[in-house]
Design a protein around this motif. Structure first.
Motif, PDB file in Angstrom:
ATOM      1  N   PRO A 276       0.812  -1.223   0.000  1.00 27.97           N
ATOM      2  CA  PRO A 276       0.000   0.000   0.000  1.00 27.97           C
ATOM      3  C   PRO A 276       0.849   1.278   0.000  1.00 27.97           C
ATOM      4  O   PRO A 276       0.496   2.262  -0.643  1.00 27.97           O
ATOM      5  CB  PRO A 276      -0.825  -0.123   1.286  1.00 27.97           C
ATOM      6  CG  PRO A 276      -0.845  -1.566   1.602  1.00 27.97           C
ATOM      7  CD  PRO A 276       0.464  -2.108   1.128  1.00 27.97           C
ATOM      8  N   VAL A 277       1.974   1.250   0.708  1.00 26.32           N
ATOM      9  CA  VAL A 277       2.859   2.422   0.737  1.00 26.32           C
ATOM     10  C   VAL A 277       3.421   2.697  -0.651  1.00 26.32           C
ATOM     11  O   VAL A 277       3.411   3.843  -1.134  1.00 26.32           O
ATOM     12  CB  VAL A 277       4.006   2.199   1.745  1.00 26.32           C
ATOM     13  CG1 VAL A 277       4.996   3.359   1.697  1.00 26.32           C
ATOM     14  CG2 VAL A 277       3.450   2.023   3.152  1.00 26.32           C
ATOM     15  N   GLN A 278       3.889   1.637  -1.321  1.00 25.69           N
ATOM     16  CA  GLN A 278       4.474   1.811  -2.649  1.00 25.69           C
ATOM     17  C   GLN A 278       3.414   2.238  -3.666  1.00 25.69           C
ATOM     18  O   GLN A 278       3.670   3.093  -4.525  1.00 25.69           O
ATOM     19  CB  GLN A 278       5.150   0.521  -3.089  1.00 25.69           C
ATOM     20  CG  GLN A 278       6.322   0.145  -2.197  1.00 25.69           C
ATOM     21  CD  GLN A 278       7.029  -1.103  -2.667  1.00 25.69           C
ATOM     22  OE1 GLN A 278       7.916  -1.061  -3.515  1.00 25.69           O
ATOM     23  NE2 GLN A 278       6.652  -2.244  -2.114  1.00 25.69           N
ATOM     24  N   ALA A 279       2.230   1.640  -3.576  1.00 24.62           N
ATOM     25  CA  ALA A 279       1.161   2.013  -4.499  1.00 24.62           C
ATOM     26  C   ALA A 279       0.742   3.464  -4.292  1.00 24.62           C
ATOM     27  O   ALA A 279       0.487   4.199  -5.260  1.00 24.62           O
ATOM     28  CB  ALA A 279      -0.029   1.080  -4.327  1.00 24.62           C
ATOM     29  N   PHE A 280       0.676   3.880  -3.055  1.00 21.99           N
ATOM     30  CA  PHE A 280       0.304   5.271  -2.754  1.00 21.99           C
ATOM     31  C   PHE A 280       1.333   6.238  -3.338  1.00 21.99           C
ATOM     32  O   PHE A 280       0.967   7.239  -3.972  1.00 21.99           O
ATOM     33  CB  PHE A 280       0.204   5.453  -1.241  1.00 21.99           C
ATOM     34  CG  PHE A 280      -0.018   6.874  -0.808  1.00 21.99           C
ATOM     35  CD1 PHE A 280      -1.259   7.472  -0.958  1.00 21.99           C
ATOM     36  CD2 PHE A 280       1.017   7.614  -0.250  1.00 21.99           C
ATOM     37  CE1 PHE A 280      -1.474   8.790  -0.563  1.00 21.99           C
ATOM     38  CE2 PHE A 280       0.807   8.921   0.158  1.00 21.99           C
ATOM     39  CZ  PHE A 280      -0.432   9.524  -0.011  1.00 21.99           C
ATOM     40  N   ILE A 281       2.626   5.956  -3.140  1.00 19.89           N
ATOM     41  CA  ILE A 281       3.677   6.814  -3.686  1.00 19.89           C
ATOM     42  C   ILE A 281       3.589   6.867  -5.208  1.00 19.89           C
ATOM     43  O   ILE A 281       3.664   7.937  -5.820  1.00 19.89           O
ATOM     44  CB  ILE A 281       5.059   6.312  -3.238  1.00 19.89           C
ATOM     45  CG1 ILE A 281       5.217   6.480  -1.722  1.00 19.89           C
ATOM     46  CG2 ILE A 281       6.167   7.051  -3.974  1.00 19.89           C
ATOM     47  CD1 ILE A 281       6.481   5.840  -1.161  1.00 19.89           C
ATOM     48  N   GLU A 282       3.401   5.711  -5.834  1.00 14.91           N
ATOM     49  CA  GLU A 282       3.344   5.667  -7.301  1.00 14.91           C
ATOM     50  C   GLU A 282       2.149   6.453  -7.844  1.00 14.91           C
ATOM     51  O   GLU A 282       2.293   7.265  -8.774  1.00 14.91           O
ATOM     52  CB  GLU A 282       3.273   4.214  -7.774  1.00 14.91           C
ATOM     53  CG  GLU A 282       3.162   4.096  -9.291  1.00 14.91           C
ATOM     54  CD  GLU A 282       3.143   2.660  -9.779  1.00 14.91           C
ATOM     55  OE1 GLU A 282       3.040   2.460 -10.996  1.00 14.91           O
ATOM     56  OE2 GLU A 282       3.241   1.732  -8.939  1.00 14.91           O
ATOM     57  N   LEU A 283       0.972   6.213  -7.291  1.00 13.67           N
ATOM     58  CA  LEU A 283      -0.222   6.866  -7.824  1.00 13.67           C
ATOM     59  C   LEU A 283      -0.224   8.365  -7.527  1.00 13.67           C
ATOM     60  O   LEU A 283      -0.715   9.161  -8.329  1.00 13.67           O
ATOM     61  CB  LEU A 283      -1.471   6.197  -7.250  1.00 13.67           C
ATOM     62  CG  LEU A 283      -1.660   4.730  -7.663  1.00 13.67           C
ATOM     63  CD1 LEU A 283      -2.957   4.176  -7.094  1.00 13.67           C
ATOM     64  CD2 LEU A 283      -1.648   4.573  -9.181  1.00 13.67           C
TER      65      LEU A 283
ATOM     66  N   PHE B 265      -2.920   9.125   2.647  1.00 10.82           N
ATOM     67  CA  PHE B 265      -2.582   7.708   2.728  1.00 10.82           C
ATOM     68  C   PHE B 265      -3.649   6.916   3.477  1.00 10.82           C
ATOM     69  O   PHE B 265      -3.999   5.805   3.076  1.00 10.82           O
ATOM     70  CB  PHE B 265      -1.220   7.539   3.405  1.00 10.82           C
ATOM     71  CG  PHE B 265      -0.820   6.105   3.569  1.00 10.82           C
ATOM     72  CD1 PHE B 265      -0.469   5.334   2.470  1.00 10.82           C
ATOM     73  CD2 PHE B 265      -0.790   5.512   4.824  1.00 10.82           C
ATOM     74  CE1 PHE B 265      -0.106   4.003   2.618  1.00 10.82           C
ATOM     75  CE2 PHE B 265      -0.421   4.186   4.979  1.00 10.82           C
ATOM     76  CZ  PHE B 265      -0.081   3.433   3.877  1.00 10.82           C
ATOM     77  N   LEU B 266      -4.178   7.485   4.568  1.00  7.01           N
ATOM     78  CA  LEU B 266      -5.159   6.752   5.360  1.00  7.01           C
ATOM     79  C   LEU B 266      -6.422   6.448   4.570  1.00  7.01           C
ATOM     80  O   LEU B 266      -7.046   5.396   4.751  1.00  7.01           O
ATOM     81  CB  LEU B 266      -5.494   7.528   6.632  1.00  7.01           C
ATOM     82  CG  LEU B 266      -4.350   7.675   7.641  1.00  7.01           C
ATOM     83  CD1 LEU B 266      -4.816   8.464   8.859  1.00  7.01           C
ATOM     84  CD2 LEU B 266      -3.835   6.294   8.076  1.00  7.01           C
ATOM     85  N   SER B 267      -6.816   7.351   3.689  1.00  7.22           N
ATOM     86  CA  SER B 267      -7.984   7.084   2.847  1.00  7.22           C
ATOM     87  C   SER B 267      -7.638   6.160   1.682  1.00  7.22           C
ATOM     88  O   SER B 267      -8.529   5.527   1.101  1.00  7.22           O
ATOM     89  CB  SER B 267      -8.555   8.396   2.307  1.00  7.22           C
ATOM     90  OG  SER B 267      -7.594   9.077   1.513  1.00  7.22           O
ATOM     91  N   PHE B 268      -6.342   6.061   1.351  1.00  5.50           N
ATOM     92  CA  PHE B 268      -5.934   5.193   0.247  1.00  5.50           C
ATOM     93  C   PHE B 268      -5.919   3.725   0.652  1.00  5.50           C
ATOM     94  O   PHE B 268      -6.231   2.854  -0.165  1.00  5.50           O
ATOM     95  CB  PHE B 268      -4.541   5.605  -0.246  1.00  5.50           C
ATOM     96  CG  PHE B 268      -3.993   4.704  -1.317  1.00  5.50           C
ATOM     97  CD1 PHE B 268      -4.470   4.778  -2.621  1.00  5.50           C
ATOM     98  CD2 PHE B 268      -3.008   3.773  -1.025  1.00  5.50           C
ATOM     99  CE1 PHE B 268      -3.969   3.941  -3.608  1.00  5.50           C
ATOM    100  CE2 PHE B 268      -2.504   2.934  -2.006  1.00  5.50           C
ATOM    101  CZ  PHE B 268      -2.987   3.030  -3.307  1.00  5.50           C
ATOM    102  N   VAL B 269      -5.570   3.427   1.912  1.00  2.00           N
ATOM    103  CA  VAL B 269      -5.416   2.034   2.335  1.00  2.00           C
ATOM    104  C   VAL B 269      -6.686   1.224   2.138  1.00  2.00           C
ATOM    105  O   VAL B 269      -6.646   0.139   1.528  1.00  2.00           O
ATOM    106  CB  VAL B 269      -4.933   1.966   3.798  1.00  2.00           C
ATOM    107  CG1 VAL B 269      -4.949   0.523   4.303  1.00  2.00           C
ATOM    108  CG2 VAL B 269      -3.530   2.543   3.923  1.00  2.00           C
TER     109      VAL B 269
END
Length: 370
Positions: free
Chosen positions: A88-95, A105-109
């Motif tokens: 999730p951390v890597q996907a958040f950074i990429e997107l 990030f908290l809403s992305f998880v």
């Protein structure tokens, strides 16, 4: 550990090459792109080659059940933990970098793990059952190889090594180990056109061939001696094969072929040269490792136990630094240094902390303490 550091370097320079990756710098380097083209065909092949060799050593001192338990503990557990925590951390950074996610990030998880999110389970027969695994795909492949290769390795043991003995008897002439390029190339050619996507069955067959050959090459002292002896022929094969491969303009050809993957004589030539020169480089690296006494000695327990945590943790750290650094107003050398050095230091510190923290070390695949 040297191979793990090589993977770290490979990922750390990725923001600055001309190929697609998770975080990209606006200015890109043709020199770094050339390095990627040279390293990519054999770097991970070498990693699986020495992993196969490690399986032989592990089976010498462990029962079959102990071997399976050890592989599950050191591969499946860190994959699951890494996928749940780090993907999730890597996907958040990429997107965020690509402008495809605007929230925090908290809403992305919860979005990431939702049925329609990036991590949705893909219900089809494929090597990776979970999407967006990032660099952790390597652990899944290695677990598959360890379990699928086990019946073959046990069969070789039951046959009193007759096949290995047959191979070893024919390894006396100089350059004989170059012939192991044949099964590697055949496995790649047979499957890649039918399953061409990244981390699919084409790559699976290619790397599995490296894994099995790695097991065979250390299963007899005569084969080990042949690998040590054949450094020069391996380098010649790598240089000549690599020169032919690069002369065929592989990047442009692959871009065209990937639009309509198919079997053809051109396909056979391209992927044969890809595999042959890759085997040359991997064999040369293996030969150097056997020749140098420093690399032949076992690593200190404190360093060896941190190799897996370092691997699991390194890419999220690189992406975090790269996310901020690629937006700076500076040249590639300064940006690359700003990604490389802090990422290594932070990953090393996290690995030390994880290895010493009770309960955490086993979750990240550290070797059990003696």
């Amino acid at each position: 550990m040297a191979a793990v550091f090589g993977v770290f370097l490979f990922h750390a320079i990725h923001p600055f090459d001309e190929f697609e990756w998770h975080v990209k710098n606006a200015e890109q380097s043709s020199v770094i792109s050339f390095l990627i083209v040279v390293l990519f065909p054999w770097g991970l092949g070498f990693f699986f080659l020495i992993s196969g060799a490690s399986s032989f050593l592990a089976l010498r001192f462990r029962s079959t059940s102990a071997y399976v338990r050890e592989r599950l503990q050191r591969l499946l557990v860190p994959f699951v933990v890494g996928w749940l925590v780090l993907s999730p951390v890597q996907a958040f950074i990429e997107l965020r970098h690509k402008g495809q996610w605007q929230g925090g990030f908290l809403s992305f998880v919860p979005h990431f793990f939702s049925p329609n999110g990036e991590a949705a389970l893909q219900l089809r027969l494929r090597p990776l059952p979970l999407g967006w695994s990032y660099h952790l795909w390597f652990l899944v492949f290695l677990l598959w190889f360890s379990l699928l290769g086990l019946p073959l390795f046990l069969a070789l043991r039951r046959s009193n090594h007759r096949f290995v003995d047959w191979l070893a008897e024919r390894s006396g002439w100089r350059g004989s180990t170059l012939l192991f390029a044949v099964p590697v190339a055949l496995a790649h050619i047979a499957v890649r056109a039918a399953s061409p996507d990244e981390h699919e069955w084409g790559e699976f067959a290619y790397y599995f061939a490296f894994f099995v050959v790695g097991y065979l090459l250390v299963s007899d002292e005569r084969l080990i001696g042949a690998v040590r002896r054949d450094l020069v022929p391996a380098v010649v094969l790598a240089v000549v094969g690599g020169g032919i491969f690069l002369a065929l303009n592989p990047v442009e050809w692959v871009e065209q072929w990937s639009e309509l993957p198919r079997y053809s004589w051109t396909y056979v030539v391209m992927f044969s040269m890809f595999s042959i020169q890759a085997w040359g480089w991997a064999l040369a690296a293996f030969s150097i490792g056997l020749r140098l006494k420093t690399l032949s000695r076992p690593l200190p327990q404190t360093i060896g136990s941190r190799a897996m945590p370092f691997f699991v943790l390194h890419q999220p750290v690189i992406l975090a630094f790269a996310y901020f650094i690629v937006g700076m107003s500076a040249g590639i050398p300064l940006k690359l240094t700003a990604v490389l050095l802090p990422s290594f230091v932070v990953t090393a510190l996290l690995s030390v902390g994880a290895e010493t923290a009770p309960g955490i070390r086993s979750l990240l695949g550290s070797k059990p303490r003696p």
